[in-house]
Design an enzyme around this catalytic site. Structure first.
Site, PDB file in Angstrom:
ATOM      1  N   VAL A  11      62.614   4.331  44.077  1.00 34.62           N
ATOM      2  CA  VAL A  11      63.720   3.732  44.013  1.00 34.62           C
ATOM      3  C   VAL A  11      64.870   4.888  43.350  1.00 34.62           C
ATOM      4  O   VAL A  11      66.005   5.109  43.930  1.00 34.62           O
ATOM      5  CB  VAL A  11      63.843   2.614  43.050  1.00 34.62           C
ATOM      6  CG1 VAL A  11      65.213   2.095  42.806  1.00 34.62           C
ATOM      7  CG2 VAL A  11      63.313   1.502  43.767  1.00 34.62           C
ATOM      8  N   ARG A  85      52.532 -11.790  35.631  1.00 29.42           N
ATOM      9  CA  ARG A  85      54.125 -11.147  35.818  1.00 29.42           C
ATOM     10  C   ARG A  85      54.682 -10.933  34.428  1.00 29.42           C
ATOM     11  O   ARG A  85      55.402 -10.264  34.218  1.00 29.42           O
ATOM     12  CB  ARG A  85      54.673 -12.222  36.566  1.00 29.42           C
ATOM     13  CG  ARG A  85      55.968 -11.828  37.095  1.00 29.42           C
ATOM     14  CD  ARG A  85      56.721 -13.015  38.008  1.00 29.42           C
ATOM     15  NE  ARG A  85      58.183 -12.561  38.273  1.00 29.42           N
ATOM     16  CZ  ARG A  85      59.013 -13.135  37.289  1.00 29.42           C
ATOM     17  NH1 ARG A  85      58.703 -13.814  36.174  1.00 29.42           N
ATOM     18  NH2 ARG A  85      60.227 -12.901  37.544  1.00 29.42           N
ATOM     19  N   SER A 116      65.521  -1.512  37.955  1.00 33.51           N
ATOM     20  CA  SER A 116      64.032  -1.842  37.864  1.00 33.51           C
ATOM     21  C   SER A 116      63.951  -3.432  38.000  1.00 33.51           C
ATOM     22  O   SER A 116      64.920  -4.166  37.343  1.00 33.51           O
ATOM     23  CB  SER A 116      63.719  -1.481  36.309  1.00 33.51           C
ATOM     24  OG  SER A 116      63.642   0.065  36.204  1.00 33.51           O
ATOM     25  N   ASN A 117      62.977  -3.697  38.587  1.00 27.94           N
ATOM     26  CA  ASN A 117      62.466  -5.221  38.818  1.00 27.94           C
ATOM     27  C   ASN A 117      61.598  -5.773  37.851  1.00 27.94           C
ATOM     28  O   ASN A 117      60.818  -5.051  37.218  1.00 27.94           O
ATOM     29  CB  ASN A 117      61.917  -5.391  40.097  1.00 27.94           C
ATOM     30  CG  ASN A 117      62.931  -5.492  41.230  1.00 27.94           C
ATOM     31  OD1 ASN A 117      63.896  -6.157  40.938  1.00 27.94           O
ATOM     32  ND2 ASN A 117      62.789  -4.686  42.275  1.00 27.94           N
ATOM     33  N   PRO A 118      61.817  -6.856  37.459  1.00 30.09           N
ATOM     34  CA  PRO A 118      62.818  -8.123  37.997  1.00 30.09           C
ATOM     35  C   PRO A 118      64.041  -7.731  37.244  1.00 30.09           C
ATOM     36  O   PRO A 118      64.570  -7.795  36.237  1.00 30.09           O
ATOM     37  CB  PRO A 118      62.060  -9.334  37.344  1.00 30.09           C
ATOM     38  CG  PRO A 118      61.479  -9.027  36.274  1.00 30.09           C
ATOM     39  CD  PRO A 118      60.806  -7.595  36.376  1.00 30.09           C
ATOM     40  N   SER A 140      71.863  -4.371  39.944  1.00 31.00           N
ATOM     41  CA  SER A 140      71.918  -4.098  41.366  1.00 31.00           C
ATOM     42  C   SER A 140      71.790  -5.615  42.086  1.00 31.00           C
ATOM     43  O   SER A 140      72.202  -5.900  43.122  1.00 31.00           O
ATOM     44  CB  SER A 140      70.883  -3.125  42.107  1.00 31.00           C
ATOM     45  OG  SER A 140      69.724  -3.532  41.512  1.00 31.00           O
ATOM     46  N   THR A 146      72.696  -9.733  49.793  1.00 30.33           N
ATOM     47  CA  THR A 146      74.119 -10.079  50.409  1.00 30.33           C
ATOM     48  C   THR A 146      74.275  -9.373  51.769  1.00 30.33           C
ATOM     49  O   THR A 146      74.815  -9.811  52.766  1.00 30.33           O
ATOM     50  CB  THR A 146      75.064  -9.964  49.566  1.00 30.33           C
ATOM     51  OG1 THR A 146      75.176 -10.930  48.408  1.00 30.33           O
ATOM     52  CG2 THR A 146      76.533  -9.863  49.919  1.00 30.33           C
ATOM     53  N   ALA A 147      73.966  -7.817  51.401  1.00 26.83           N
ATOM     54  CA  ALA A 147      74.258  -6.951  52.800  1.00 26.83           C
ATOM     55  C   ALA A 147      73.376  -7.441  53.900  1.00 26.83           C
ATOM     56  O   ALA A 147      73.742  -7.471  54.804  1.00 26.83           O
ATOM     57  CB  ALA A 147      73.683  -5.415  52.337  1.00 26.83           C
ATOM     58  N   ARG A 148      72.056  -7.936  53.769  1.00 25.28           N
ATOM     59  CA  ARG A 148      71.281  -8.192  54.718  1.00 25.28           C
ATOM     60  C   ARG A 148      71.749  -9.774  55.254  1.00 25.28           C
ATOM     61  O   ARG A 148      71.809  -9.774  56.661  1.00 25.28           O
ATOM     62  CB  ARG A 148      69.676  -8.515  54.261  1.00 25.28           C
ATOM     63  CG  ARG A 148      68.823  -8.813  55.164  1.00 25.28           C
ATOM     64  CD  ARG A 148      67.521  -8.092  54.827  1.00 25.28           C
ATOM     65  NE  ARG A 148      66.384  -8.305  56.039  1.00 25.28           N
ATOM     66  CZ  ARG A 148      66.269  -7.461  57.154  1.00 25.28           C
ATOM     67  NH1 ARG A 148      66.943  -6.214  56.893  1.00 25.28           N
ATOM     68  NH2 ARG A 148      65.441  -7.620  58.077  1.00 25.28           N
ATOM     69  N   HIS A 172      67.739 -12.127  42.122  1.00 23.74           N
ATOM     70  CA  HIS A 172      67.277 -11.297  43.201  1.00 23.74           C
ATOM     71  C   HIS A 172      65.921 -11.589  43.128  1.00 23.74           C
ATOM     72  O   HIS A 172      65.034 -11.044  42.601  1.00 23.74           O
ATOM     73  CB  HIS A 172      67.472  -9.816  42.843  1.00 23.74           C
ATOM     74  CG  HIS A 172      66.850  -8.866  43.566  1.00 23.74           C
ATOM     75  ND1 HIS A 172      66.956  -8.777  45.064  1.00 23.74           N
ATOM     76  CD2 HIS A 172      65.861  -7.745  43.432  1.00 23.74           C
ATOM     77  CE1 HIS A 172      66.315  -8.003  45.549  1.00 23.74           C
ATOM     78  NE2 HIS A 172      65.558  -7.312  44.723  1.00 23.74           N
TER      79      HIS A 172
END
Ligand code: ADP
Length: 310
Positions: A11, A85, A116-118, A140, A146-148, A172
């Protein structure tokens, strides 16, 4: 603008590549615990620059971040077999505690951009750890979802995605909310627009778009193990809004004082993004069902953050 990236994995390096090719940064510095990896990624990206822009790309240690306007945090550890998780979250929070302190002392004026996720929980953690005002710690979030959503709607309607306004709100992740009721194309509500174009948004079409947005990451991970190009470009898009003080409305994550009764939770809403970071939060008018979905998403994120002590 000088942009630092901590975490030169898939990433972080994709963000560096996108920044170098678009020229949204004038100088990119990659930092990683694995210095050889940061060096190799910087050199590889630098070789693409002569074809595209005048960006300087290099690797360095934390002091090399001095003067950065934005530092992207893309560091993290991978999930171990058998790890829950929450255990993974705890280990990533430990990584962030170290990284955030080092970035704050090297680049005290930088806006932090969390990848970095989550991502929502990591944004909440980084906000608390840094002591920065929430508007200067941006995740992010759902920028990619949204873009998708916009691009799948645009493809269905046969128009440009830039002419479609539609939002994905909340986490997200699985609990995200596609705000269908607020979607517009050329200022016309999306359903009416679709009818006028002779391409109605039937239940089946809506379900296919919903699935296309919600399951995108799962499909990519099944095919190639992880996702990086889309998020790399999304991070570069946020940097552009900051570097050029564009005041774009973007769905990004941020620690928000209150969302539908849930206090102090990081999640995505449409927000105005400019040189100072997030300048304003927008709370779209939603249907009862969408509001309930967003409230549930907020509660879930709040519970995760609380269980980590943030
Ligand atoms: P992703 O697909 O999310 O980019 P990667 O595993 O490819 O995941 O990249 C994560 C990067 O973060 C790795 O290169 C790793 O070395 C880096 N990293 C992990 N912990 C730290 C840390 N404490 N400081 C700096 N970089 C770190």
């Amino acid at each position: 603008m000088k942009v630092g990236i901590v975490g030169a994995g898939m990433v972080g390096s994709a963000a560096g590549y996108a920044l170098a090719l678009t020229g949204h940064a004038s100088h990119v510095v990659l930092v990683d615990r694995n210095a050889a990896l940061a060096q190799a990624q910087a050199e590889d990206i630098a070789h693409a620059v002569p074809f595209a822009s005048a960006c300087v790309v290099e690797a360095g240690d934390y002091p090399a971040l001095a003067g950065a306007g934005v530092v992207i945090l893309a560091a993290g550890v991978a999930q171990q077999p058998g790890e829950t998780r929450l255990e993974l979250l705890g280990r990533n929070a430990e990584v962030f505690a170290e990284v955030v302190a080092a970035v704050r002392s090297a680049a005290p004026d930088a806006i932090l951009l969390i990848a970095s996720n989550p991502v929502d929980v990591m944004t909440q953690a980084a906000t608390r750890m840094s002591g920065l005002p929430p508007g200067r710690v941006i995740g992010s979030g759902t920028i990619l979802d949204t873009a998708r959503f916009r691009s799948l709607l645009a493809r269905h309607l046969g128009i440009a995605p830039q002419s479609v306004h539609a939002l994905v709100l909340g986490e997200h992740g699985d609990s995200e909310v596609l705000a269908w009721s607020t979607a517009r194309a050329g200022s016309v509500p999306i359903g009416a627009f679709a009818d006028q174009m002779g391409r109605p948004l039937t239940e089946a079409a809506r379900a296919a778009i919903d699935e296309g947005v919600r399951r995108a990451a799962y499909r990519i991970i099944a095919g190639k193990g992880a996702t990086w190009y889309g998020i790399g470009a999304g991070l570069a898009r946020i940097v552009r809004a900051i570097a050029a003080d564009q005041r774009d409305v973007l769905t990004v994550s941020m620690l928000t004082p209150e969302v539908l009764g849930v206090r102090d939770v990081a999640l995505s809403l449409p927000r105005v993004v400019g040189a100072a970071g997030v300048l304003a939060d927008l709370h779209p008018e939603l249907t009862a069902e969408e509001s309930e979905g967003l409230a549930a998403s907020a509660r879930l994120l709040k519970d995760s953050a609380t269980s980590l002590g943030f």
